[in-house]
Design a protein around this motif. Structure first.
Motif, PDB file in Angstrom:
ATOM      1  N   UNK A 153       0.706  -1.175  -0.073  1.00 51.79           N
ATOM      2  CA  UNK A 153      -0.016  -0.025  -0.066  1.00 51.79           C
ATOM      3  C   UNK A 153       0.951   1.248  -0.122  1.00 51.79           C
ATOM      4  N   UNK A 154       1.962   1.204   0.668  1.00 45.38           N
ATOM      5  CA  UNK A 154       2.936   2.502   0.729  1.00 45.38           C
ATOM      6  C   UNK A 154       3.431   2.516  -0.726  1.00 45.38           C
ATOM      7  N   UNK A 155       3.767   3.567  -1.322  1.00 46.09           N
ATOM      8  CA  UNK A 155       4.578   3.603  -2.486  1.00 46.09           C
ATOM      9  C   UNK A 155       5.465   4.975  -1.978  1.00 46.09           C
ATOM     10  N   UNK A 156       6.153   4.932  -0.832  1.00 48.77           N
ATOM     11  CA  UNK A 156       6.896   5.709  -0.230  1.00 48.77           C
ATOM     12  C   UNK A 156       8.052   6.448  -1.245  1.00 48.77           C
ATOM     13  N   UNK A 157       8.573   5.445  -2.143  1.00 47.60           N
ATOM     14  CA  UNK A 157       9.917   5.717  -3.071  1.00 47.60           C
ATOM     15  C   UNK A 157       9.344   6.785  -4.226  1.00 47.60           C
ATOM     16  N   UNK A 158       7.980   7.337  -4.413  1.00 45.97           N
ATOM     17  CA  UNK A 158       7.704   8.332  -5.560  1.00 45.97           C
ATOM     18  C   UNK A 158       7.271   9.487  -4.825  1.00 45.97           C
ATOM     19  N   UNK A 159       7.807   9.590  -3.438  1.00 46.80           N
ATOM     20  CA  UNK A 159       7.761  11.142  -2.991  1.00 46.80           C
ATOM     21  C   UNK A 159       8.366  12.109  -3.577  1.00 46.80           C
ATOM     22  N   UNK A 160       9.407  11.816  -4.790  1.00 44.41           N
ATOM     23  CA  UNK A 160       9.952  12.849  -5.223  1.00 44.41           C
ATOM     24  C   UNK A 160       9.013  13.166  -6.465  1.00 44.41           C
ATOM     25  N   UNK A 161       7.930  12.528  -6.946  1.00 41.16           N
ATOM     26  CA  UNK A 161       6.970  12.739  -7.882  1.00 41.16           C
ATOM     27  C   UNK A 161       6.060  13.607  -7.053  1.00 41.16           C
ATOM     28  N   UNK A 162       5.279  13.033  -6.172  1.00 37.14           N
ATOM     29  CA  UNK A 162       4.661  13.906  -5.246  1.00 37.14           C
ATOM     30  C   UNK A 162       4.541  13.326  -3.698  1.00 37.14           C
ATOM     31  N   UNK A 163       4.864  14.379  -2.893  1.00 38.77           N
ATOM     32  CA  UNK A 163       4.469  15.913  -2.846  1.00 38.77           C
ATOM     33  C   UNK A 163       5.607  16.457  -3.237  1.00 38.77           C
ATOM     34  N   UNK A 164       6.826  15.818  -3.655  1.00 38.14           N
ATOM     35  CA  UNK A 164       7.933  16.464  -4.021  1.00 38.14           C
ATOM     36  C   UNK A 164       7.863  16.941  -5.406  1.00 38.14           C
ATOM     37  N   UNK A 165       8.872  17.445  -5.855  1.00 40.33           N
ATOM     38  CA  UNK A 165       9.022  18.157  -7.541  1.00 40.33           C
ATOM     39  C   UNK A 165      10.322  17.815  -8.084  1.00 40.33           C
ATOM     40  N   UNK A 166      11.012  16.762  -7.940  1.00 37.60           N
ATOM     41  CA  UNK A 166      12.231  16.574  -8.328  1.00 37.60           C
ATOM     42  C   UNK A 166      12.107  15.692  -9.489  1.00 37.60           C
ATOM     43  N   UNK A 167      10.883  14.953  -9.662  1.00 36.90           N
ATOM     44  CA  UNK A 167      10.576  14.029 -10.711  1.00 36.90           C
ATOM     45  C   UNK A 167       9.297  14.596 -11.338  1.00 36.90           C
ATOM     46  N   UNK A 168       9.405  14.686 -12.667  1.00 34.80           N
ATOM     47  CA  UNK A 168       8.029  15.240 -13.403  1.00 34.80           C
ATOM     48  C   UNK A 168       8.348  14.978 -14.851  1.00 34.80           C
TER      49      UNK A 168
END
Length: 847
Positions: free
Chosen positions: A622-637
């Protein structure tokens, strides 16, 4: 007989009059409504003012109002050094990790744990017993989120009885008005009790007082090895706060008598019950008993002034206050599909039909506004933040202690605050961060021997910041995760990015962000190839498979750690640049940012979760913690890092669309950031799937209860907040160096209008209308001036002499940081720059 031309014009005139009437009519209020009382808590209706919460069941003969007060918690100030030997194990843990002895590292890390958080407690119940000899007819109950009131109405023996409940923020009281359509027909007894220790007393003849004491300690509901999980006695007088509840009857007629069994009303026509409550809580670092506030003085101070006001005055003040915030945003989705028959259906029936695939855009806009209603009702500017259940909790040992879980859930609560125009309601979280930073400084030193401040998986009203786990009983995969403080700091900088409030940045945000960055700077250590890594490191709350089949919880440099630290460091550098301060520290952080272990793409094309390309024990965790940089972070887009964005998409495909309520909500945001509105919408529909109280399988359930509360299961409010944050991301994004309108618009929302959303850079989207997926009109208001860059799916033209220019080069607005937008990234997108003045509106229409 009319001639044909005359006949035609009469018909035309009639049509125009009819249309005019529809256009000028006031919008229908947003309501949840039902034909039967609540069977259980997940069907009861929530009202609140940020401090006082009520769940209204709407029962006929034995009404139940379940009550909460936001500061009523077990325990007292946190022990900041519960495990003096903790930091001595850090070198051993790191040595084991660098030798890839993950099992030993996990065993050692358990020796670096502290105590569990305390629990959010229920205040009590108000029961209204109204005996009838006949069965009721014409039953109706609702929650009107347009004015924040709940109504129950029914008829017995020709008399219509009504109860209205609201919780006033201006007057800090719960107001319950009972009426009968026939004079003298109202007879009832109102009584109160609590699950906590309490005693009752009668004040005068119309008032009932309940005085109690919260436990000195309450174990989390998942702890089952303690023979005494709830402890009241504490000789130190530093744990276990006092609380008080008072109920006063204000009848229009009839007779009132009061004893400890309740307030007895007979032969009345209308009665107003006022409820006031308070606790002795006096701050996160004060003993709530010996150093506590005078809860009796507080409760009387709320009750007496309110009792001198009429019901009409109380209600008008309540509505005016609430609607000041609620009315800022309106949302209409696909109006051509909104049939009046759907709004005429009870909410539970609408949800049931929606789950079968029926279109119901007004249900989706209702859900959006309900989320905003919950934030206004559970997080007032000067109070405590919304916890795992907002402010509504009926359990002494609530799920996960109903605390502030800061490895996703508390942060998710506040994702919609700025964009949905409720910036003031973000402030309680900032207050909590200040408190946690104080204990977190001691935690950084006592547990790790380093500077700055940190927090872990959980915190509470006392600002606890240590790794939880009760000195080795907890699993390190959640207990020993040290990035909670760094993640919380993102909210401080996001508030600045939306508002441009430099005083807040200078006085509040930057000092806290700097302290968290100091911790992360000291926490990072060099590893292979000169990269800086975190060790130990976990990724909430997932487990990996080691060669040979064993499982591992702890490793180094998880992608989530790197994403959070990269985000924090980027924000600190930007903030110090804006404030023109700390040049040496800025340079240090910039250098360390360049050395952070980079994101990795695994053999499956996915974004790697751990330092190595380990397999997941649960590939659909259920956790997809490694996508933090996509959301709510901004270093992956997709616009700036297309390869990493593609890897993030692959990760989501492997994870699947299942998950608990908040997990589905986070995935809505992920897919929106990937500009895939159709997939985001698919998950929104799944999030709104009707769930019964019994719930379903924990790992892949989610859904929504009949009262629109998100089913984790059980209820967690983060799913509601995360869901509407995702809806906002589908319509408006501003995390990069521009404002993207209709960034992830699904096919099902081809036409619509939204007014009042906010974008980073100090811009209000006063109005945005779209048709067939294209922006037909947008009005943008600049609150602080400066350059504005917008990205739209179609060409626009400006009115009022505004010069629209194709975007090129870096954006001169210091609130928008990041790379320039590649205009060729989408063949249909148009990117424009224009200069703005503070306080002015700018209108653009379709070319």
């Amino acid at each position: 007989m009319l001639t044909k031309p005359t006949h035609f014009y009469v018909i035309l005139l009639a049509c125009l009059v009819s249309l005019s009437g529809r256009l000028s009519a006031q919008p229908q209020p947003y309501k949840l409504w039902y034909k039967q009382p609540a069977r259980n808590w997940n069907e009861a209706l929530p009202v609140g003012n940020g401090r006082l919460g009520v769940m209204v069941f709407g029962k006929v003969t034995d009404e139940l109002l379940q009550l909460n007060e936001s500061t009523l918690w077990s325990g007292g100030p946190a022990d900041t050094n519960p495990n003096p030997d903790a930091k001595s194990y850090l070198p051993q843990v790191r040595k084991a990790l660098f030798e890839e002895n993950y099992e030993l590292a996990t065993t050692l890390l358990k020796k670096m744990q502290g105590r569990y958080t305390e629990s959010y407690e229920p205040l009590g119940d108000l029961r209204i017993q109204q005996p009838f000899s006949s069965q009721p007819t014409d039953y109706y109950r609702d929650l009107n989120i347009s004015d924040a009131s709940a109504t129950t109405r029914f008829t017995v023996d020709g008399v219509t009885y009504s109860r209205e409940v609201f919780v006033s923020a201006p007057d800090q009281v719960i107001v319950v008005r009972l009426t009968a359509s026939k004079p003298g027909a109202l007879n009832f007894t109102a009584s109160t009790k609590s699950q906590l220790r309490y005693r009752l007393a009668v004040i005068n003849n119309r008032e009932l007082a309940l005085n109690g004491k919260a436990p000195a300690h309450t174990d989390p509901n998942y702890v089952g090895d303690n023979p005494q999980p709830i402890i009241y006695d504490d000789v130190s007088q530093c744990r276990g706060m006092r609380f008080a509840l008072r109920v006063r009857a204000l009848p229009s007629d009839g007779t009132v008598t009061t004893d400890t069994a309740g307030i007895h009303v007979s032969k009345a026509t209308s009665v107003v019950l006022l409820l006031s409550a308070a606790t002795s809580f006096n701050g996160f670092d004060k003993c709530p008993d010996k150093d506590g506030k005078d809860e009796q003085k507080l409760v009387v101070g709320y009750l007496n002034p309110a009792a001198r006001k009429s019901y009409t005055t109380l209600k008008q003040a309540h509505q005016q206050d609430y609607q000041t915030y609620f009315n800022r945003v309106s949302l209409t989705l696909n109006p051509t599909k909104n049939g009046p028959d759907r709004q005429a259906l009870p909410t539970d029936e609408r949800l049931s039909r929606y789950a079968t695939g029926e279109d119901d855009p007004t249900m989706e806009s209702l859900y959006y506004q309900f989320g905003r209603y919950l934030l206004i009702s559970s997080s007032r500017p000067t109070g405590t933040p919304a916890n795992l259940q907002g402010i509504w909790n009926p359990h002494v040992r609530p799920p996960w202690s109903s605390n502030f879980t800061i490895n996703i859930n508390t942060q998710m609560n506040y994702w919609p605050a700025e964009v949905s125009n409720l910036s003031e309601f973000h402030r309680p979280l900032f207050g909590l961060i200040k408190d946690v930073a104080v204990t977190g400084k001691a935690t950084a030193q006592n547990f790790y021997g380093i500077g700055g401040w940190t927090a872990h998986h959980n915190t509470d009203i006392w600002g606890l910041s240590n790794p939880v786990g009760d000195l080795g009983k907890g699993s390190p995969l959640w207990a020993n995760w040290a990035m909670g403080g760094a993640w919380l700091c993102q909210h401080l900088y996001e508030h600045y990015r939306f508002t441009g409030d430099k005083a807040f940045l200078r006085d509040t945000a930057y000092p806290l962000m700097k302290g968290a960055a100091q911790f992360c700077s000291d926490w990072l250590i060099p590893y292979k190839d000169g990269h800086l890594v975190t060790a130990p490191s976990t990724t909430p709350e997932n487990v990996f498979v080691l060669p040979g089949g064993k499982q591992g919880e702890v490793s180094i440099a998880t992608t989530m750690d790197m994403g959070i630290i990269r985000d924090l460091f980027t924000n600190v550098v930007e903030a110090s640049t804006v404030l023109n301060t700390d040049v040496a520290f800025r340079q240090l952080i910039s250098e360390k940012t360049s050395k952070l272990y980079p994101y990795q793409i695994g053999k499956k094309g996915n974004l790697q979760e751990w330092y190595k390309d380990f397999e997941d024990v649960d590939p659909q965790h259920r956790h997809v913690s490694h996508l933090f940089a996509l959301h709510p972070g901004r270093s992956i887009a997709p616009l700036t890092t297309p390869d990493l964005a593609a890897a993030a998409r692959k990760t989501l495909e492997i994870r699947g669309d299942g998950g608990t309520g908040w997990s589905k909500a986070w995935k809505i945001n992920f897919w929106a950031r990937l500009n895939d509105g159709n997939h985001a919408y698919k998950l929104l529909r799944e999030l709104l799937k009707l769930s019964g109280v019994e719930g379903t399988q924990y790992a892949n359930a989610g859904g929504t209860y009949p009262n629109l509360f998100c089913a984790h299961p059980p209820f967690q409010i983060d799913g509601n907040f995360g869901g509407i944050a995702g809806m906002s991301e589908m319509l408006l994004q501003s995390h990069l160096d521009h404002i993207s309108l209709l960034a992830a618009l699904p096919d099902q929302w081809k036409t619509g209008q939204v007014n009042g959303l906010r974008a980073r850079g100090g811009f209000d989207i006063v109005e945005m209308a779209w048709q067939d997926g294209k922006v037909s009109k947008v009005v943008i208001r600049s609150t602080i001036g400066g350059n504005c860059r917008i990205r739209v799916p179609n060409a626009l033209k400006a009115s009022g002499g505004v010069a629209l220019q194709s975007a090129s080069g870096a954006n001169p607005n210091p609130l928008f940081q990041g790379p320039t937008v590649p205009t060729a990234a989408s063949p249909t997108a148009q990117v424009y720059d224009f200069m703005t003045q503070a306080g002015r509106n700018y209108t653009f229409t379709m070319q």
